[in-house]
Motif scaffolding. Structure first.
Motif, PDB file in Angstrom:
ATOM      1  N   GLY A   1      39.712  52.818  22.342  1.00 50.19           N
ATOM      2  CA  GLY A   1      39.107  51.536  22.685  1.00 50.19           C
ATOM      3  C   GLY A   1      39.206  51.158  24.148  1.00 50.19           C
ATOM      4  N   LEU A   2      39.078  52.124  25.045  1.00 47.45           N
ATOM      5  CA  LEU A   2      39.246  51.806  26.462  1.00 47.45           C
ATOM      6  C   LEU A   2      38.061  51.002  26.991  1.00 47.45           C
ATOM      7  CD1 LEU A   2      40.716  55.082  27.945  1.00 47.45           C
ATOM      8  CD2 LEU A   2      41.883  52.950  27.383  1.00 47.45           C
ATOM      9  N   VAL A   3      38.401  49.915  27.652  1.00 56.13           N
ATOM     10  CA  VAL A   3      37.388  49.089  28.304  1.00 56.13           C
ATOM     11  C   VAL A   3      37.815  48.934  29.758  1.00 56.13           C
ATOM     12  CG1 VAL A   3      36.333  46.808  28.419  1.00 56.13           C
ATOM     13  CG2 VAL A   3      36.890  47.825  26.199  1.00 56.13           C
ATOM     14  N   ALA A   4      36.887  49.144  30.680  1.00 55.01           N
ATOM     15  CA  ALA A   4      37.237  48.975  32.086  1.00 55.01           C
ATOM     16  C   ALA A   4      35.986  48.655  32.879  1.00 55.01           C
ATOM     17  CB  ALA A   4      37.901  50.233  32.632  1.00 55.01           C
ATOM     18  N   ALA A   5      36.195  47.933  33.966  1.00 56.03           N
ATOM     19  CA  ALA A   5      35.084  47.614  34.860  1.00 56.03           C
ATOM     20  C   ALA A   5      35.081  48.604  36.017  1.00 56.03           C
ATOM     21  CB  ALA A   5      35.246  46.197  35.399  1.00 56.03           C
ATOM     22  N   ASP A   6      33.907  48.848  36.581  1.00 60.88           N
ATOM     23  CA  ASP A   6      33.854  49.691  37.772  1.00 60.88           C
ATOM     24  C   ASP A   6      34.109  48.818  39.003  1.00 60.88           C
ATOM     25  OD1 ASP A   6      31.555  48.323  38.320  1.00 60.88           O
ATOM     26  OD2 ASP A   6      30.199  49.963  37.829  1.00 60.88           O
ATOM     27  N   ASP A   7      33.926  49.407  40.194  1.00 65.50           N
ATOM     28  CA  ASP A   7      34.279  48.670  41.407  1.00 65.50           C
ATOM     29  C   ASP A   7      33.421  47.424  41.609  1.00 65.50           C
ATOM     30  OD1 ASP A   7      36.246  50.425  41.913  1.00 65.50           O
ATOM     31  OD2 ASP A   7      35.058  51.703  43.246  1.00 65.50           O
ATOM     32  N   ARG A   8      32.258  47.396  40.968  1.00 67.78           N
ATOM     33  CA  ARG A   8      31.406  46.225  41.130  1.00 67.78           C
ATOM     34  C   ARG A   8      31.676  45.180  40.073  1.00 67.78           C
ATOM     35  NH1 ARG A   8      25.787  46.987  40.329  1.00 67.78           N
ATOM     36  NH2 ARG A   8      26.485  48.620  38.927  1.00 67.78           N
ATOM     37  N   GLY A   9      32.601  45.490  39.165  1.00 70.93           N
ATOM     38  CA  GLY A   9      32.885  44.544  38.101  1.00 70.93           C
ATOM     39  C   GLY A   9      31.982  44.732  36.897  1.00 70.93           C
ATOM     40  N   ARG A  10      31.118  45.721  36.956  1.00 71.98           N
ATOM     41  CA  ARG A  10      30.243  45.998  35.823  1.00 71.98           C
ATOM     42  C   ARG A  10      31.043  46.769  34.782  1.00 71.98           C
ATOM     43  NH1 ARG A  10      25.949  50.561  35.437  1.00 71.98           N
ATOM     44  NH2 ARG A  10      27.893  51.531  36.083  1.00 71.98           N
ATOM     45  N   ARG A  11      30.762  46.551  33.523  1.00 68.92           N
ATOM     46  CA  ARG A  11      31.522  47.244  32.491  1.00 68.92           C
ATOM     47  C   ARG A  11      31.136  48.728  32.473  1.00 68.92           C
ATOM     48  NH1 ARG A  11      33.258  44.856  26.773  1.00 68.92           N
ATOM     49  NH2 ARG A  11      34.441  43.615  28.245  1.00 68.92           N
ATOM     50  N   ALA A  12      32.077  49.577  32.828  1.00 68.01           N
ATOM     51  CA  ALA A  12      31.780  51.003  32.906  1.00 68.01           C
ATOM     52  C   ALA A  12      32.250  51.742  31.664  1.00 68.01           C
ATOM     53  CB  ALA A  12      32.433  51.609  34.144  1.00 68.01           C
ATOM     54  N   LEU A  13      33.398  51.327  31.151  1.00 61.88           N
ATOM     55  CA  LEU A  13      33.901  51.903  29.906  1.00 61.88           C
ATOM     56  C   LEU A  13      33.836  50.816  28.859  1.00 61.88           C
ATOM     57  CD1 LEU A  13      37.081  53.994  30.690  1.00 61.88           C
ATOM     58  CD2 LEU A  13      34.905  54.811  29.798  1.00 61.88           C
ATOM     59  N   ASP A  14      33.265  51.143  27.712  1.00 63.19           N
ATOM     60  CA  ASP A  14      32.968  50.101  26.757  1.00 63.19           C
ATOM     61  C   ASP A  14      33.482  50.515  25.376  1.00 63.19           C
ATOM     62  OD1 ASP A  14      31.968  47.840  25.710  1.00 63.19           O
ATOM     63  OD2 ASP A  14      29.860  48.443  25.760  1.00 63.19           O
ATOM     64  N   GLY A  15      34.784  50.640  25.299  1.00 60.90           N
ATOM     65  CA  GLY A  15      35.365  51.006  24.010  1.00 60.90           C
ATOM     66  C   GLY A  15      35.334  52.496  23.734  1.00 60.90           C
ATOM     67  N   ALA A  16      35.655  53.298  24.760  1.00 57.69           N
ATOM     68  CA  ALA A  16      35.654  54.746  24.567  1.00 57.69           C
ATOM     69  C   ALA A  16      36.959  55.190  23.916  1.00 57.69           C
ATOM     70  CB  ALA A  16      35.483  55.447  25.905  1.00 57.69           C
ATOM     71  N   SER A  17      36.854  56.054  22.939  1.00 55.98           N
ATOM     72  CA  SER A  17      38.041  56.597  22.281  1.00 55.98           C
ATOM     73  C   SER A  17      37.912  58.108  22.202  1.00 55.98           C
ATOM     74  CB  SER A  17      38.169  56.056  20.859  1.00 55.98           C
ATOM     75  OG  SER A  17      38.204  54.648  20.879  1.00 55.98           O
ATOM     76  N   LEU A  18      38.986  58.801  22.502  1.00 59.01           N
ATOM     77  CA  LEU A  18      38.973  60.243  22.287  1.00 59.01           C
ATOM     78  C   LEU A  18      40.394  60.766  22.149  1.00 59.01           C
ATOM     79  CD1 LEU A  18      39.803  61.454  25.281  1.00 59.01           C
ATOM     80  CD2 LEU A  18      37.405  61.064  25.737  1.00 59.01           C
ATOM     81  N   ALA A  19      40.501  61.922  21.521  1.00 59.25           N
ATOM     82  CA  ALA A  19      41.802  62.542  21.324  1.00 59.25           C
ATOM     83  C   ALA A  19      41.701  64.017  21.694  1.00 59.25           C
ATOM     84  CB  ALA A  19      42.241  62.398  19.870  1.00 59.25           C
ATOM     85  N   VAL A  20      42.756  64.532  22.321  1.00 58.29           N
ATOM     86  CA  VAL A  20      42.786  65.950  22.661  1.00 58.29           C
ATOM     87  C   VAL A  20      44.064  66.544  22.104  1.00 58.29           C
ATOM     88  CG1 VAL A  20      42.512  67.637  24.499  1.00 58.29           C
ATOM     89  CG2 VAL A  20      41.672  65.324  24.845  1.00 58.29           C
ATOM     90  N   ARG A  21      43.933  67.694  21.476  1.00 58.83           N
ATOM     91  CA  ARG A  21      45.097  68.318  20.855  1.00 58.83           C
ATOM     92  C   ARG A  21      45.684  69.415  21.732  1.00 58.83           C
ATOM     93  NH1 ARG A  21      45.648  67.570  15.438  1.00 58.83           N
ATOM     94  NH2 ARG A  21      44.139  66.131  14.547  1.00 58.83           N
ATOM     95  N   ALA A  22      46.907  69.765  21.452  1.00 58.84           N
ATOM     96  CA  ALA A  22      47.546  70.847  22.190  1.00 58.84           C
ATOM     97  C   ALA A  22      46.752  72.124  21.966  1.00 58.84           C
ATOM     98  CB  ALA A  22      48.977  71.024  21.705  1.00 58.84           C
ATOM     99  N   GLY A  23      46.580  72.906  23.009  1.00 58.65           N
ATOM    100  CA  GLY A  23      45.907  74.194  22.873  1.00 58.65           C
ATOM    101  C   GLY A  23      44.416  74.106  22.690  1.00 58.65           C
ATOM    102  N   GLU A  24      43.819  72.981  23.081  1.00 62.56           N
ATOM    103  CA  GLU A  24      42.364  72.938  23.032  1.00 62.56           C
ATOM    104  C   GLU A  24      41.807  72.341  24.322  1.00 62.56           C
ATOM    105  OE1 GLU A  24      40.386  70.490  20.153  1.00 62.56           O
ATOM    106  OE2 GLU A  24      41.212  68.623  20.955  1.00 62.56           O
ATOM    107  N   ILE A  25      40.586  72.750  24.625  1.00 58.70           N
ATOM    108  CA  ILE A  25      39.883  72.141  25.746  1.00 58.70           C
ATOM    109  C   ILE A  25      38.789  71.258  25.166  1.00 58.70           C
ATOM    110  CG2 ILE A  25      38.430  72.562  27.764  1.00 58.70           C
ATOM    111  CD1 ILE A  25      39.815  75.188  28.186  1.00 58.70           C
ATOM    112  N   LEU A  26      38.879  69.971  25.486  1.00 62.48           N
ATOM    113  CA  LEU A  26      37.802  69.076  25.093  1.00 62.48           C
ATOM    114  C   LEU A  26      36.896  68.904  26.301  1.00 62.48           C
ATOM    115  CD1 LEU A  26      36.354  67.045  23.233  1.00 62.48           C
ATOM    116  CD2 LEU A  26      37.911  65.285  24.095  1.00 62.48           C
ATOM    117  N   GLY A  27      35.651  69.348  26.175  1.00 64.89           N
ATOM    118  CA  GLY A  27      34.709  69.210  27.279  1.00 64.89           C
ATOM    119  C   GLY A  27      33.962  67.901  27.157  1.00 64.89           C
TER     120      GLY A  27
END
Ligand SMILES: Nc1ncnc2c1ncn2[C@@H]1O[C@H](COP(=O)(O)OP(=O)(O)OP(=O)(O)O)[C@@H](O)[C@H]1O
Ligand SMILES: [Mg+2]
Lengths: 369, 502
Positions: free
Chosen positions: B264-290
């Motif tokens: 659920g990451l939410v963040a604004a960019d340098d202009r204050g515009r919402r750049a991240l809007d609830g992004a969720s991801l998981a990465v496991r040991a021994g894998e590359i998530l592209g």
């Protein structure tokens, strides 16, 4: 990377590398010395023009500056006495500058340090001298340090421009001193020049053996050395240089940018506060308006001329101490106003700021292209 | 617009101190052609074109523009002749808008700017371009690919007759690169422009350049028509007879526990515009998530949050199941390494030496630190080892990192970070600006880390890279994760569609 098996001949051979390093280093050092020298000469030339324009003979003026600052043992001791506080007030600007901050409230930190030291010294009357002197030193450093740390904190937490805030805090500090010496801390006996009470001769700092220069000079030099070692040879100093060079990289490395910024401000302010304590404990014996006679402002100039290098501050402070020391002679012989030395300082400062544009351009000539 | 200019260098030599960066290089670029300049990282490509532009002064040799010998003393003089260059590092003023940067670039800003007229002119210009960028946006708010487009637009706006592009596409996706290069190629074909392009991408060189010159260690080692030179031959010219590192096979083992869990990451960019809007991801040991995506869709902010350079407004980052503070202690405890894009700007200290930059992660640990003291010797020895292993081309460990070639800055940062023991690695566009050999090496190193059990989040705008390296693919669009699939089920078409869908 394990995948890279061979070390090809791509990298310069070690001998060639080492040699190139020496020339590069020499080039960089030569440039670091040449730029301020050029700036000094340019500033001096401008001042000569100014003297000509106002009807004085620049040769005579410079001869008098030399005589007044460095011509005799008397002028030398006058010069070194003036250099002592400059060593410390210059650190006020130079240390935070290594982290990319420009703070210029040197005068205020010195004044506050002086008042705090005088107040403590007066209050501790009767205590053992060593205890009182250490307490005065600590009080001066704390007062100066906290004052500038405020500017650092405002910058870090609220994004307030530290140059402006440190300058405003400095005016505030001077007003605070005036209030204290005219009010709560005033010695009723000080009639036409409101001052705090005298700390007593027992608490005064002595002279360096065999001279009439007080120990403040030695303290100043030692503090400059300590700052140099701190910045160049310690972990904290490394972290400070990273913050100064690139705050984004510092955050990437997880360094605490805020504590480092505020800590460096505190350190610089503590040095200036110590200068105030020394002025009180070695010269005046009490705090009053004579603390604010411009050592702080000249300290900014010293720091910039030394390019914020703590070691270079030592010779530069002596040079500017000498110029300051000669003002009396200029006044007596040529009837030049006191301010003419300030004009020289101002011109030097402008020349120094302008000379920054030479940075990186001279090096090729020194490292032999 | 006036006509294309030819360019010739004759015996150009440039030394930095005792180091010869260019050794009597003579190249010939016909008027109205697109000429590629090739070579390994540190071969001297940027130095050569900077000498042409008057940014550096050659120690020896001549530059001929339009068959006439020219003494080009400064980039300003070069501009007066109709020469323009897009540098490898951005030259835009970050806190000014695109429009202001365009105006500034013309070099003759009047005392009072008639913004109405200027705007009209700029808008007309933008409308005639196949790719555009909002004129009012501050540069600092642009994604890296957009910045690069502004750099190119800036030169086109100034009506250049000879344009030098130093790795113009290293920060563009293949599609963007085709758009930009296709358009430039058109201008060349119309005889309006000559282009010298530095690139590490053979695909582009074959598609767009008719002639090529190859540099190696400061010397010209080959030149010719691209039609006459096969790819293996070009590669051999560039790197000699050595073979490229083969990416280690991805050991087929099941992924382990979840290492990175961002929700659920939410963040604004340098202009204050919402750049991240609830992004969720998981990465496991021994894998590359592209993580694929068009630049400017929140990947920069995501990496910055993980790197501790930006605070999220909402959401949580957990590593090994614990809340992750992204400070030095937490990074060390959880063995987290973050590598943002634009290493000179984000991951290194330009004024400090190569050795000090290599020490950035360990300077406060033994043997580099003894108590509060730094050991210069230990720092230097560690640097020498890494410089050798990763073949960083630097004159000495004490050289300021800003003096290294672009690819070697990247290598330095990668050497520092990939040599750590890693549980979680976050990298953004690791191969931007690297030559073929280094690219192969870095990719091999990433896979090796994965095989050792590291969880890797690979943020890249190069879809080929993602498809080659990843175990799982995700797409980020408008600040949300728009797609996720194991590599076996990943569908290129579908990914492309999700990247641009809003
Ligand atoms: N200002 C400088 N001072 C000293 N050395 C330099 C300077 N600029 C470049 N060099 C050195 O010259 C060599 C060639 O650098 P150059 O930037 O031309 O490489 P490049 O071919 O553009 O490589 P890349 O593909 O990595 O950008 C490098 O070894 C670099 O360290
Ligand atoms: Mg380059």
């Amino acid at each position: 990377m394990a995948a890279v098996a061979e070390t090809s001949g791509e990298a310069a051979s070690p001998t060639r590398g080492a040699w190139a390093l020496d020339r590069d280093r020499l080039g960089a050092i030569a440039e670091a010395i040449a730029i301020p020298l050029i700036a000094l000469l340019a500033g001096a030339a401008l001042f000569a023009l100014f003297m000509l324009a106002t009807g004085y003979d620049p040769v005579e003026v410079y001869a008098l500056i030399w005589a007044g600052g460095f011509g005799s043992s008397f002028s030398w001791s006058n010069t070194l006495l003036r250099a002592a506080p400059l060593l410390l007030t210059a650190l006020y600007t130079a240390v935070p500058a290594r982290l990319g901050l420009v703070v210029i409230g040197n005068e205020g930190a010195l004044v506050l340090g002086g008042v705090a030291a005088a107040g403590i010294g007066f209050a501790l009357a009767g205590a053992p001298a060593a205890v009182a002197i250490v307490a005065m030193g600590l009080a001066g450093m704390l007062a100066g340090g906290i004052w500038v740390a405020l500017a650092g904190a405002l910058r870090h937490f609220r994004g307030v421009n530290e140059t402006i805030s440190s300058l405003l805090l400095s005016y505030l500090a001077i007003a605070l001193m005036n209030h204290l010496v005219e009010g709560p801390l005033r010695d009723p006996a000080s009639l036409n020049k409101p001052s705090t009470g005298h700390i007593g001769d027992g608490f005064m700092l002595g002279a360096l053996p065999g001279t009439d220069i007080h120990v403040g000079l030695a303290i100043g030099i030692v503090v400059c050395l300590i700052c140099h070692v701190l910045i160049r040879h310690t972990r904290t100093g490394f972290a400070m240089r990273v913050v100064g060079g690139n705050p984004a990289a510092a955050r990437l490395a997880g360094l605490g940018v805020g504590p480092l910024l505020i800590g460096a401000c505190f350190l610089g302010g503590a040095a200036a506060g110590l200068a105030g304590m020394i002025e009180v404990a070695a010269v005046h014996g009490r705090a009053n308006a004579s603390l604010a006679v411009g050592y702080g402002y000249t300290g900014i100039l010293v720091a910039f001329l030394a390019r914020h290098n703590a070691l270079a501050i030592v010779p530069v402070a002596i040079l500017l101490g000498g110029i300051g020391a000669s003002s009396g002679l200029l006044q007596r012989r040529l009837d030049l106003p006191d301010a003419s030395v300030l004009v020289l300082q101002g011109l030097l400062f402008v020349a120094i700021l302008a000379s920054e544009t030479l940075r990186g351009r001279l090096r090729p000539y020194f490292s032999g292209r | 617009m006036s006509d294309a200019l030819s360019l010739e260098t004759v015996g150009l030599t440039k030394r930095f101190g005792a180091f010869t960066a260019l050794d009597a290089v003579s190249i010939k670029v016909r008027a109205g052609s697109l000429h590629a300049l090739l070579g390994e990282n540190g071969a001297g490509k940027s130095t050569l074109v900077k000498c042409v532009m008057g940014y550096y002064h050659a120690d020896d040799g001549d530059v001929l523009i339009g068959d006439r010998g020219q003494e080009i003393g400064s980039p300003r003089a070069a501009a007066a002749l109709g020469l323009g260059m897009v540098y490898q590092h951005f030259t835009l003023v970050p806190n000014m808008s695109v429009a202001e940067n365009l105006l500034l670039a013309s070099g003759k800003v009047p005392a009072v700017v008639d913004w109405k007229a200027e705007r009209a002119k700029m808008t007309r210009f933008m409308d005639s371009m196949p790719f555009r960028v909002p004129l009012d946006r501050p540069i600092s708010a642009l994604a890296i690919g957009e910045k690069q487009k502004v750099e190119i637009l800036k030169q086109l706006y100034l009506d250049r007759r000879l344009l030098i592009l130093d790795e113009p596409t290293s920060v563009l996706t293949p599609d963007e690169a085709d758009e930009v290069l296709g358009f430039l190629r058109g201008l060349v074909d119309q005889g309006r422009l000559t282009i010298v392009m530095i690139s590490h991408k053979l695909r582009e060189i074959y598609a767009y350049a008719e002639e090529v010159s190859v540099l190696r260690q400061g010397k010209l080692v080959g030149a010719g028509r691209t039609a006459d030179l096969a790819a293996p031959e070009l590669t051999r010219m560039m790197v000699g007879v050595e073979t490229l590192a083969q990416p280690a096979a991805r050991a087929p083992k099941p992924a382990g526990d979840v290492v990175l869990d961002a929700s659920g990451l939410v963040a604004a960019d340098d202009r204050g515009r919402r750049a991240l809007d609830g992004a969720s991801l998981a990465v496991r040991a021994g894998e590359i998530l592209g993580l694929a995506g068009v630049s400017g869709n929140g990947q920069r902010e995501l990496v910055e949050i993980l790197a501790g350079q930006r605070d999220p407004e909402a959401g949580a980052v957990k590593v090994h199941g614990e809340r992750y503070a992204a400070d030095r202690a937490a990074a060390r405890k959880h063995k987290v390494v973050c590598l943002p894009e634009e290493p000179l700007k984000n991951a290194s200290v330009p004024t400090m030496s190569v050795a000090e930059n290599l020490a950035l992660r360990r300077f406060d640990l033994a043997p580099m630190a003894r108590g509060p003291w730094l050991s210069d010797g230990a720092i230097r020895r560690a640097a020498e080892k890494l410089i050798g292993e990763y073949r960083i081309r630097t004159r000495s460990p004490a050289t300021p990192i800003a003096e290294l070639s672009g690819g070697n800055v990247q290598r330095t940062v990668l050497a520092r970070d990939l040599s750590e023991e890693i549980d979680l690695l976050v990298v953004a566009n690791p191969c931007f600006g690297l030559d073929v050999k280094a690219t192969a090496e870095i990719r091999a190193a990433l896979v090796a880390q994965r095989n050792k059990g590291a969880a890797i989040l690979l943020v890249s705008e190069d879809l080929d890279e993602i498809l080659e390296l990843s175990d799982r693919v995700a797409v980020i669009a408008s600040g949300k994760i728009a797609y996720e699939a194991p590599i076996a089920a990943a569908d290129r078409q579908e990914i492309g569609k999700r990247m641009v869908a809003h």
